[in-house]
Design a protein around this motif. Sequence first.
Motif, PDB file in Angstrom:
ATOM      1  N   ARG A 126     -45.222  79.951 -98.262  1.00 32.78           N
ATOM      2  CA  ARG A 126     -44.361  78.938 -97.183  1.00 32.78           C
ATOM      3  C   ARG A 126     -45.082  77.623 -97.060  1.00 32.78           C
ATOM      4  NH1 ARG A 126     -41.883  82.382 -93.274  1.00 32.78           N
ATOM      5  NH2 ARG A 126     -41.440  84.499 -94.313  1.00 32.78           N
ATOM      6  N   TYR A 127     -46.578  77.615 -97.465  1.00 31.60           N
ATOM      7  CA  TYR A 127     -47.259  76.354 -97.408  1.00 31.60           C
ATOM      8  C   TYR A 127     -46.820  75.459 -98.495  1.00 31.60           C
ATOM      9  CZ  TYR A 127     -51.024  77.984 -94.158  1.00 31.60           C
ATOM     10  OH  TYR A 127     -51.773  78.414 -92.929  1.00 31.60           O
ATOM     11  N   THR A 128     -46.567  76.142 -99.552  1.00 36.06           N
ATOM     12  CA  THR A 128     -46.293  75.115-100.756  1.00 36.06           C
ATOM     13  C   THR A 128     -44.636  74.371-100.690  1.00 36.06           C
ATOM     14  OG1 THR A 128     -47.432  76.771-102.294  1.00 36.06           O
ATOM     15  CG2 THR A 128     -45.832  75.120-103.322  1.00 36.06           C
ATOM     16  N   ASN A 129     -44.000  75.304-100.260  1.00 31.67           N
ATOM     17  CA  ASN A 129     -42.579  74.721 -99.927  1.00 31.67           C
ATOM     18  C   ASN A 129     -42.339  74.171 -98.486  1.00 31.67           C
ATOM     19  OD1 ASN A 129     -41.354  75.524-102.602  1.00 31.67           O
ATOM     20  ND2 ASN A 129     -42.279  77.799-102.037  1.00 31.67           N
ATOM     21  N   ASN A 130     -43.154  73.974 -97.574  1.00 29.75           N
ATOM     22  CA  ASN A 130     -43.123  73.706 -96.263  1.00 29.75           C
ATOM     23  C   ASN A 130     -41.776  74.579 -95.488  1.00 29.75           C
ATOM     24  OD1 ASN A 130     -44.705  71.525 -96.492  1.00 29.75           O
ATOM     25  ND2 ASN A 130     -43.431  70.360 -97.711  1.00 29.75           N
ATOM     26  N   TRP A 131     -42.041  75.856 -95.846  1.00 28.95           N
ATOM     27  CA  TRP A 131     -41.125  76.770 -95.057  1.00 28.95           C
ATOM     28  C   TRP A 131     -41.757  77.193 -93.735  1.00 28.95           C
ATOM     29  CZ3 TRP A 131     -40.857  80.531-100.012  1.00 28.95           C
ATOM     30  CH2 TRP A 131     -39.659  79.777-100.766  1.00 28.95           C
ATOM     31  N   ALA A 132     -40.742  77.466 -92.816  1.00 27.42           N
ATOM     32  CA  ALA A 132     -41.412  77.830 -91.482  1.00 27.42           C
ATOM     33  C   ALA A 132     -42.119  79.130 -91.796  1.00 27.42           C
ATOM     34  CB  ALA A 132     -40.331  77.984 -90.591  1.00 27.42           C
ATOM     35  N   LEU A 133     -43.032  79.395 -90.571  1.00 24.98           N
ATOM     36  CA  LEU A 133     -43.818  80.777 -90.460  1.00 24.98           C
ATOM     37  C   LEU A 133     -42.881  81.681 -89.566  1.00 24.98           C
ATOM     38  CD1 LEU A 133     -47.479  79.512 -90.002  1.00 24.98           C
ATOM     39  CD2 LEU A 133     -46.153  79.808 -92.423  1.00 24.98           C
ATOM     40  N   ASN A 134     -43.031  83.038 -90.059  1.00 26.80           N
ATOM     41  CA  ASN A 134     -42.716  83.981 -89.159  1.00 26.80           C
ATOM     42  C   ASN A 134     -43.414  84.018 -88.050  1.00 26.80           C
ATOM     43  OD1 ASN A 134     -40.880  85.286 -91.105  1.00 26.80           O
ATOM     44  ND2 ASN A 134     -42.610  86.465 -91.882  1.00 26.80           N
ATOM     45  N   PRO A 135     -42.936  84.615 -86.847  1.00 20.13           N
ATOM     46  CA  PRO A 135     -43.516  84.583 -85.557  1.00 20.13           C
ATOM     47  C   PRO A 135     -44.570  85.434 -85.666  1.00 20.13           C
ATOM     48  CG  PRO A 135     -40.957  85.106 -85.290  1.00 20.13           C
ATOM     49  CD  PRO A 135     -41.445  85.016 -86.852  1.00 20.13           C
ATOM     50  N   ASP A 136     -45.875  85.100 -84.613  1.00 19.06           N
ATOM     51  CA  ASP A 136     -46.858  86.041 -84.844  1.00 19.06           C
ATOM     52  C   ASP A 136     -46.840  87.348 -84.682  1.00 19.06           C
ATOM     53  OD1 ASP A 136     -48.421  83.653 -85.048  1.00 19.06           O
ATOM     54  OD2 ASP A 136     -48.902  83.418 -82.914  1.00 19.06           O
ATOM     55  N   ALA A 137     -47.703  88.239 -85.297  1.00 22.02           N
ATOM     56  CA  ALA A 137     -47.574  89.619 -84.904  1.00 22.02           C
ATOM     57  C   ALA A 137     -47.758  90.021 -83.485  1.00 22.02           C
ATOM     58  CB  ALA A 137     -48.352  90.204 -86.038  1.00 22.02           C
ATOM     59  N   ASP A 138     -47.260  91.051 -83.113  1.00 26.66           N
ATOM     60  CA  ASP A 138     -47.369  91.724 -82.023  1.00 26.66           C
ATOM     61  C   ASP A 138     -48.897  92.156 -82.128  1.00 26.66           C
ATOM     62  OD1 ASP A 138     -47.832  93.267 -79.570  1.00 26.66           O
ATOM     63  OD2 ASP A 138     -46.034  94.579 -79.895  1.00 26.66           O
ATOM     64  N   MET A 139     -49.868  91.534 -81.176  1.00 32.20           N
ATOM     65  CA  MET A 139     -51.146  92.163 -81.066  1.00 32.20           C
ATOM     66  C   MET A 139     -51.329  93.647 -81.174  1.00 32.20           C
ATOM     67  SD  MET A 139     -54.320  90.635 -78.835  1.00 32.20           S
ATOM     68  CE  MET A 139     -53.926  88.913 -79.315  1.00 32.20           C
ATOM     69  N   ALA A 140     -50.312  94.279 -80.411  1.00 31.33           N
ATOM     70  CA  ALA A 140     -50.534  95.905 -80.190  1.00 31.33           C
ATOM     71  C   ALA A 140     -50.472  96.581 -81.428  1.00 31.33           C
ATOM     72  CB  ALA A 140     -49.403  96.387 -79.347  1.00 31.33           C
ATOM     73  N   THR A 141     -49.980  95.840 -82.591  1.00 33.46           N
ATOM     74  CA  THR A 141     -49.977  96.527 -84.000  1.00 33.46           C
ATOM     75  C   THR A 141     -51.122  96.294 -84.802  1.00 33.46           C
ATOM     76  OG1 THR A 141     -48.553  94.901 -85.074  1.00 33.46           O
ATOM     77  CG2 THR A 141     -47.409  96.520 -83.691  1.00 33.46           C
ATOM     78  N   TRP A 142     -51.995  95.339 -84.503  1.00 31.21           N
ATOM     79  CA  TRP A 142     -52.887  94.614 -85.117  1.00 31.21           C
ATOM     80  C   TRP A 142     -53.897  95.639 -85.754  1.00 31.21           C
ATOM     81  CZ3 TRP A 142     -55.314  89.691 -82.680  1.00 31.21           C
ATOM     82  CH2 TRP A 142     -54.185  88.593 -83.089  1.00 31.21           C
ATOM     83  N   TYR A 143     -54.246  96.582 -84.658  1.00 29.18           N
ATOM     84  CA  TYR A 143     -55.552  97.659 -85.200  1.00 29.18           C
ATOM     85  C   TYR A 143     -55.001  99.199 -84.931  1.00 29.18           C
ATOM     86  CZ  TYR A 143     -58.230  93.433 -84.012  1.00 29.18           C
ATOM     87  OH  TYR A 143     -58.904  92.231 -83.827  1.00 29.18           O
ATOM     88  N   ALA A 144     -53.815  99.116 -84.490  1.00 28.83           N
ATOM     89  CA  ALA A 144     -53.047 100.553 -84.216  1.00 28.83           C
ATOM     90  C   ALA A 144     -52.787 101.124 -85.542  1.00 28.83           C
ATOM     91  CB  ALA A 144     -51.857 100.361 -83.395  1.00 28.83           C
ATOM     92  N   PRO A 145     -52.835 102.640 -85.507  1.00 30.37           N
ATOM     93  CA  PRO A 145     -52.622 103.282 -86.617  1.00 30.37           C
ATOM     94  C   PRO A 145     -51.034 103.656 -86.644  1.00 30.37           C
ATOM     95  CG  PRO A 145     -53.801 104.643 -85.125  1.00 30.37           C
ATOM     96  CD  PRO A 145     -53.719 103.508 -84.722  1.00 30.37           C
ATOM     97  N   THR A 146     -50.361 102.489 -86.870  1.00 31.59           N
ATOM     98  CA  THR A 146     -48.903 102.611 -86.676  1.00 31.59           C
ATOM     99  C   THR A 146     -48.261 102.746 -88.027  1.00 31.59           C
ATOM    100  OG1 THR A 146     -48.815 100.232 -86.681  1.00 31.59           O
ATOM    101  CG2 THR A 146     -48.835 101.343 -84.723  1.00 31.59           C
ATOM    102  N   GLY A 147     -48.906 102.789 -89.172  1.00 29.08           N
ATOM    103  CA  GLY A 147     -48.253 102.992 -90.502  1.00 29.08           C
ATOM    104  C   GLY A 147     -47.904 101.590 -90.920  1.00 29.08           C
ATOM    105  N   ALA A 148     -46.755 101.445 -91.447  1.00 32.09           N
ATOM    106  CA  ALA A 148     -46.245 100.173 -91.717  1.00 32.09           C
ATOM    107  C   ALA A 148     -45.595  99.143 -90.780  1.00 32.09           C
ATOM    108  CB  ALA A 148     -44.695 100.296 -92.825  1.00 32.09           C
ATOM    109  N   GLU A 149     -45.336  99.559 -89.571  1.00 36.21           N
ATOM    110  CA  GLU A 149     -44.973  98.744 -88.465  1.00 36.21           C
ATOM    111  C   GLU A 149     -46.105  97.910 -87.863  1.00 36.21           C
ATOM    112  OE1 GLU A 149     -43.791  98.671 -83.702  1.00 36.21           O
ATOM    113  OE2 GLU A 149     -44.188 100.849 -84.849  1.00 36.21           O
ATOM    114  N   GLY A 150     -45.665  96.572 -87.982  1.00 33.63           N
ATOM    115  CA  GLY A 150     -46.640  95.242 -88.054  1.00 33.63           C
ATOM    116  C   GLY A 150     -47.762  95.101 -89.051  1.00 33.63           C
TER     117      GLY A 150
END
Length: 369
Positions: A336-360
Motif C-alpha cells: 500500500r505504501y509502494t503504490n499509494n493505496w489507501a489503508l484499511n480502517p483501523d482494527a477494532d481495539m476489542a480484538t487486539w488482545y482478545a483470543p478471538t481466533g481469526a477475527e481482527g
Amino acid sequence: MKSMTTTFATLLEPFHLWDLPLANRVVMAPMTRARAGKDRIPNALMAEYYGQRASAGLIIAEATTISEQANGWNESPGVYTDAMVEGWQLTTQAVHAKGGKIFLQLWHMGRASHSSFHGGQLPIAPSAIKINNGEEIHTPLGKQPYEVPRAIETEEIPGIIEEYRQAAIRAKAAGFDGIEIHSANGYLLDTFLQSKTNHRTDAYGGSATNRCRLLLEILDAVTTVWDSRRVGVRFSPNGSFNDMGSPDFREQFTYAASQLNRYNLAYLHVMDGLAFGFHELGEPLTLADFRAVYDGVLMGNCGYDRSSAETAIATGQADLIAIGRPFISNPDLVERYTNNWALNPDADMATWYAPTGAEGYTDFPTYAA
C-alpha cells in the motif's frame, strides 16, 4: 564503528542490516496479540498472521516470555519449551517462504505480572515497588490490582541471565533471523534501568552504570549464542506505560545507549514517539539525541505514519522505522505504501488482545482496486 546512516535514503529502498539483506526499511513492530492459547505454544494461526505481513523489511515478532516466571499476559507466547520452539518454527517457515526476515523479542514482564500467573508467588522486580497507575491487570482470575513485587535477591540474577541465554538458543532453533532484548515499557529490564523503580544498593543499582549492568550481562550471554549483529535492544526513554518515568531519564538512557556501542549490535530500537504515553519529566529524548551517542543502526518507533517515517529516513534520523498499528489491519502495508493505496480502517481495539481466533487478526483484506 561508524554509523550506517544513508542520508536521503527512502523508506522503501533495500537496506543491509549488516549481513542480513532487508527488502525495505519498514519494520513490523512487535505487538502482543494473545493468540497462543493457554499453553502459550505458537500455532498455525499465528504463522498465517506473520506470513501475511512478510513484505515488511523486517518483522519483530511479538514479545515472547523466556520462562514461566516471565509470564504475565494471558495467552501470550513463550519460548522456553521444546513445544514452543516447534510452534514458532511454523511462523519462521511461513515468513521465510515469502522472502521475509523475522526477529524474536525476548520478554520478562517483571512487576507487570501477578501472583496468579506464578502459583501464588509474587512477581519479581529490582525493588519492591508496585505499579501505581490506577489500573488493573488482566489475569487468569480476571482483573486484579497490581501487587507489590518481590525484590530479586542478588544471587538470583545469574539464573535470570541464563534464562535469557537459553531463550536465545531456542530462538535460534526455532529458525529466527535474530533476537531483540525487550528493555522497554516498564518490564523487568526497563525497571532495572530506571531510578524510579530501581532502589537497589548492590552492584545492580545506585548509579547509571550499575543500573545498566543486568542488560549488559544479558547481552554478554546471548552474544555467545548469536552473532552480535543479529541482536537488537529496545528502549522506551519517554514512556509512561506501566507507571514509568524517571527524573534522570535523559542521562540514564543516553549513557545506556553509549554502552551498547561495544557490542556491534544489529540495531537500537527506540520508542522515541510519544503516542504510547509521555511521562513529561523533561524534554523528550529524540532520535537525534541517540545519534549523538550511539554509532550503530538506529530504529525509530511509536506513532509513525508513512510521511513521518519517510522524513526520519530521508534526513538520516533513523535507518529503519518500526510501524505498529497500521500493520494490524493492513497485512499488505508495504504494498500500500509502494503504490499509494489507501489503508484499511483501523482494527477494532476489542480484538487486539482478545483470543478471538481469526477475527481482527488474519481476516483483513489485501488491497483490491
